[in-house]
Design a protein around this motif. Sequence first.
Motif, PDB file in Angstrom:
ATOM      1  N   MET A  17       0.727  -1.096   0.091  1.00 16.54           N
ATOM      2  CA  MET A  17      -0.545   0.070   0.289  1.00 16.54           C
ATOM      3  C   MET A  17       0.697   1.032  -0.257  1.00 16.54           C
ATOM      4  SD  MET A  17      -2.885   1.141   2.953  1.00 16.54           S
ATOM      5  CE  MET A  17      -4.182   0.365   2.097  1.00 16.54           C
ATOM      6  N   THR A  18       0.716   1.923  -0.849  1.00 16.09           N
ATOM      7  CA  THR A  18       1.474   3.536  -0.959  1.00 16.09           C
ATOM      8  C   THR A  18       0.745   4.259   0.262  1.00 16.09           C
ATOM      9  OG1 THR A  18      -0.333   4.344  -2.354  1.00 16.09           O
ATOM     10  CG2 THR A  18       1.469   3.293  -2.993  1.00 16.09           C
ATOM     11  N   ALA A  19       1.260   5.361   0.217  1.00 17.64           N
ATOM     12  CA  ALA A  19       1.299   6.159   1.638  1.00 17.64           C
ATOM     13  C   ALA A  19       0.242   7.186   1.248  1.00 17.64           C
ATOM     14  CB  ALA A  19       2.728   7.585   1.511  1.00 17.64           C
ATOM     15  N   THR A  20      -0.075   7.024  -0.097  1.00 17.06           N
ATOM     16  CA  THR A  20      -0.861   7.855  -0.875  1.00 17.06           C
ATOM     17  C   THR A  20      -2.422   7.208  -0.532  1.00 17.06           C
ATOM     18  OG1 THR A  20       0.280   8.787  -2.361  1.00 17.06           O
ATOM     19  CG2 THR A  20      -2.308   9.173  -3.216  1.00 17.06           C
ATOM     20  N   SER A  21      -2.461   6.205  -0.580  1.00 20.40           N
ATOM     21  CA  SER A  21      -3.930   4.857  -0.973  1.00 20.40           C
ATOM     22  C   SER A  21      -4.145   4.956   1.264  1.00 20.40           C
ATOM     23  CB  SER A  21      -3.590   3.841  -1.455  1.00 20.40           C
ATOM     24  OG  SER A  21      -3.046   3.988  -2.517  1.00 20.40           O
ATOM     25  N   ALA A  22      -2.680   4.785   1.457  1.00 23.60           N
ATOM     26  CA  ALA A  22      -3.083   4.975   2.864  1.00 23.60           C
ATOM     27  C   ALA A  22      -3.680   6.508   3.365  1.00 23.60           C
ATOM     28  CB  ALA A  22      -1.671   4.578   4.054  1.00 23.60           C
ATOM     29  N   PHE A  23      -3.013   7.336   3.688  1.00 26.59           N
ATOM     30  CA  PHE A  23      -3.715   8.980   3.690  1.00 26.59           C
ATOM     31  C   PHE A  23      -5.228   8.971   3.567  1.00 26.59           C
ATOM     32  CE2 PHE A  23      -5.080  12.703   1.549  1.00 26.59           C
ATOM     33  CZ  PHE A  23      -5.399  13.307   3.482  1.00 26.59           C
ATOM     34  N   PHE A  24      -5.590   8.446   2.879  1.00 26.11           N
ATOM     35  CA  PHE A  24      -7.542   8.561   1.950  1.00 26.11           C
ATOM     36  C   PHE A  24      -7.763   6.979   2.308  1.00 26.11           C
ATOM     37  CE2 PHE A  24      -5.390  10.594  -2.283  1.00 26.11           C
ATOM     38  CZ  PHE A  24      -6.665  11.459  -1.847  1.00 26.11           C
ATOM     39  N   ASP A  25      -7.822   6.770   2.962  1.00 28.12           N
ATOM     40  CA  ASP A  25      -8.792   5.004   3.945  1.00 28.12           C
ATOM     41  C   ASP A  25      -8.509   5.807   5.006  1.00 28.12           C
ATOM     42  OD1 ASP A  25      -7.915   3.166   1.678  1.00 28.12           O
ATOM     43  OD2 ASP A  25      -6.486   2.373   2.896  1.00 28.12           O
ATOM     44  N   ARG A  26      -6.862   6.405   6.066  1.00 22.87           N
ATOM     45  CA  ARG A  26      -7.265   6.954   7.035  1.00 22.87           C
ATOM     46  C   ARG A  26      -8.569   8.326   7.291  1.00 22.87           C
ATOM     47  NH1 ARG A  26      -2.096   7.156   6.806  1.00 22.87           N
ATOM     48  NH2 ARG A  26      -2.281   9.342   6.286  1.00 22.87           N
ATOM     49  N   LEU A  27      -9.188   9.146   5.800  1.00 23.70           N
ATOM     50  CA  LEU A  27     -10.015  10.097   5.648  1.00 23.70           C
ATOM     51  C   LEU A  27     -11.216   9.092   5.554  1.00 23.70           C
ATOM     52  CD1 LEU A  27      -8.313  12.573   3.516  1.00 23.70           C
ATOM     53  CD2 LEU A  27      -8.809  12.733   5.475  1.00 23.70           C
ATOM     54  N   THR A  28     -11.664   7.316   4.786  1.00 20.37           N
ATOM     55  CA  THR A  28     -12.392   7.168   4.485  1.00 20.37           C
ATOM     56  C   THR A  28     -12.987   6.580   6.319  1.00 20.37           C
ATOM     57  OG1 THR A  28     -11.916   6.306   2.558  1.00 20.37           O
ATOM     58  CG2 THR A  28     -13.131   4.656   3.776  1.00 20.37           C
ATOM     59  N   VAL A  29     -11.916   6.024   7.183  1.00 22.20           N
ATOM     60  CA  VAL A  29     -12.132   5.420   8.073  1.00 22.20           C
ATOM     61  C   VAL A  29     -12.955   6.667   9.101  1.00 22.20           C
ATOM     62  CG1 VAL A  29     -11.405   4.273  10.808  1.00 22.20           C
ATOM     63  CG2 VAL A  29     -10.876   3.175   8.022  1.00 22.20           C
ATOM     64  N   ALA A  30     -12.242   7.577   9.100  1.00 19.14           N
ATOM     65  CA  ALA A  30     -12.623   8.893  10.488  1.00 19.14           C
ATOM     66  C   ALA A  30     -14.058   9.080  10.050  1.00 19.14           C
ATOM     67  CB  ALA A  30     -11.592   9.968   9.921  1.00 19.14           C
ATOM     68  N   GLY A  31     -13.864   9.447   8.427  1.00 21.44           N
ATOM     69  CA  GLY A  31     -14.991   9.830   8.568  1.00 21.44           C
ATOM     70  C   GLY A  31     -15.731  11.000   7.941  1.00 21.44           C
ATOM     71  N   GLU A  32     -15.416  11.572   8.752  1.00 21.38           N
ATOM     72  CA  GLU A  32     -15.538  13.128   9.822  1.00 21.38           C
ATOM     73  C   GLU A  32     -14.280  13.899  10.302  1.00 21.38           C
ATOM     74  OE1 GLU A  32     -19.123  15.325  11.890  1.00 21.38           O
ATOM     75  OE2 GLU A  32     -19.808  13.200  12.079  1.00 21.38           O
ATOM     76  N   ASP A  33     -14.596  15.505  10.797  1.00 19.01           N
ATOM     77  CA  ASP A  33     -13.543  16.239  10.969  1.00 19.01           C
ATOM     78  C   ASP A  33     -13.656  17.853  10.845  1.00 19.01           C
ATOM     79  OD1 ASP A  33     -11.375  17.656  11.015  1.00 19.01           O
ATOM     80  OD2 ASP A  33     -10.311  16.332   9.627  1.00 19.01           O
ATOM     81  N   PRO A  34     -14.263  17.721  12.834  1.00 19.18           N
ATOM     82  CA  PRO A  34     -14.516  18.489  12.913  1.00 19.18           C
ATOM     83  C   PRO A  34     -14.701  20.104  12.252  1.00 19.18           C
ATOM     84  CG  PRO A  34     -13.559  17.714  14.883  1.00 19.18           C
ATOM     85  CD  PRO A  34     -13.450  16.794  13.132  1.00 19.18           C
ATOM     86  N   ARG A  35     -12.614  20.082  12.464  1.00 16.16           N
ATOM     87  CA  ARG A  35     -12.125  21.315  11.719  1.00 16.16           C
ATOM     88  C   ARG A  35     -12.985  21.978  10.141  1.00 16.16           C
ATOM     89  NH1 ARG A  35      -5.609  19.336  11.017  1.00 16.16           N
ATOM     90  NH2 ARG A  35      -7.850  17.432  10.620  1.00 16.16           N
ATOM     91  N   PHE A  36     -13.399  21.212   9.714  1.00 17.49           N
ATOM     92  CA  PHE A  36     -14.304  21.100   8.276  1.00 17.49           C
ATOM     93  C   PHE A  36     -15.961  21.201   8.790  1.00 17.49           C
ATOM     94  CE2 PHE A  36     -10.475  19.611   7.191  1.00 17.49           C
ATOM     95  CZ  PHE A  36      -9.243  20.177   6.324  1.00 17.49           C
ATOM     96  N   SER A  37     -16.358  21.587   9.456  1.00 19.90           N
ATOM     97  CA  SER A  37     -17.938  21.783   9.847  1.00 19.90           C
ATOM     98  C   SER A  37     -18.403  22.674   9.440  1.00 19.90           C
ATOM     99  CB  SER A  37     -17.826  22.347  11.307  1.00 19.90           C
ATOM    100  OG  SER A  37     -17.710  22.835  11.614  1.00 19.90           O
ATOM    101  N   ASN A  38     -18.003  23.558   8.800  1.00 19.83           N
ATOM    102  CA  ASN A  38     -18.553  24.632   7.521  1.00 19.83           C
ATOM    103  C   ASN A  38     -18.093  24.526   6.289  1.00 19.83           C
ATOM    104  OD1 ASN A  38     -19.551  25.838   9.820  1.00 19.83           O
ATOM    105  ND2 ASN A  38     -17.810  27.209  10.809  1.00 19.83           N
ATOM    106  N   VAL A  39     -17.665  23.572   5.597  1.00 21.57           N
ATOM    107  CA  VAL A  39     -17.159  23.379   4.388  1.00 21.57           C
ATOM    108  C   VAL A  39     -18.149  22.467   3.626  1.00 21.57           C
ATOM    109  CG1 VAL A  39     -14.979  22.590   2.899  1.00 21.57           C
ATOM    110  CG2 VAL A  39     -14.659  23.401   5.557  1.00 21.57           C
ATOM    111  N   CYS A  40     -18.778  22.869   2.849  1.00 21.51           N
ATOM    112  CA  CYS A  40     -19.532  22.063   1.782  1.00 21.51           C
ATOM    113  C   CYS A  40     -18.327  22.188   0.413  1.00 21.51           C
ATOM    114  CB  CYS A  40     -20.645  22.152   1.770  1.00 21.51           C
ATOM    115  SG  CYS A  40     -21.975  22.091   2.709  1.00 21.51           S
TER     116      CYS A  40
END
Length: 119
Positions: free
Chosen positions: A1-24
């Motif tokens: 697995m590449t670092a890039t794939s792992a990065f996107f996998d982490r975002l998928t698992v997290a599913g939410e980030d409160p720092r982006f609560s005002n972002v669409c």
Amino acid sequence: MTATSAFFDRLTVAGEDPRFSNVCGSVRFDIRDGDQVEQWLLEIDHGRMRVSRSDGPATTVIRASAQVAEAMARGEVNGLAAITRGEILVDGDLNLALRIGRLFPRAPGPPEHDGPGER
């Protein structure tokens, strides 16, 4: 697995980030490795994030080489610096692209301080 794939996998698992609560919006990453282009689509809806492998339309498109994407995913390259050097091209909402930079890890470095003489 590449670092890039792992990065996107982490975002998928997290599913939410409160720092982006005002972002669409949505960001598509077009990552070129020779003649191949790997595409990831990140959709953000008030902090909720969904990642897919898609070439669909996006508010912002970020184009980078696989080498630069890997370095960013490992925290070795600062996105803003890479944009100013022309290593990353952004089409669409530049502000959204810059905010996305917060999702990438940062390389360890010297501790930051508030300014001269401040502790």
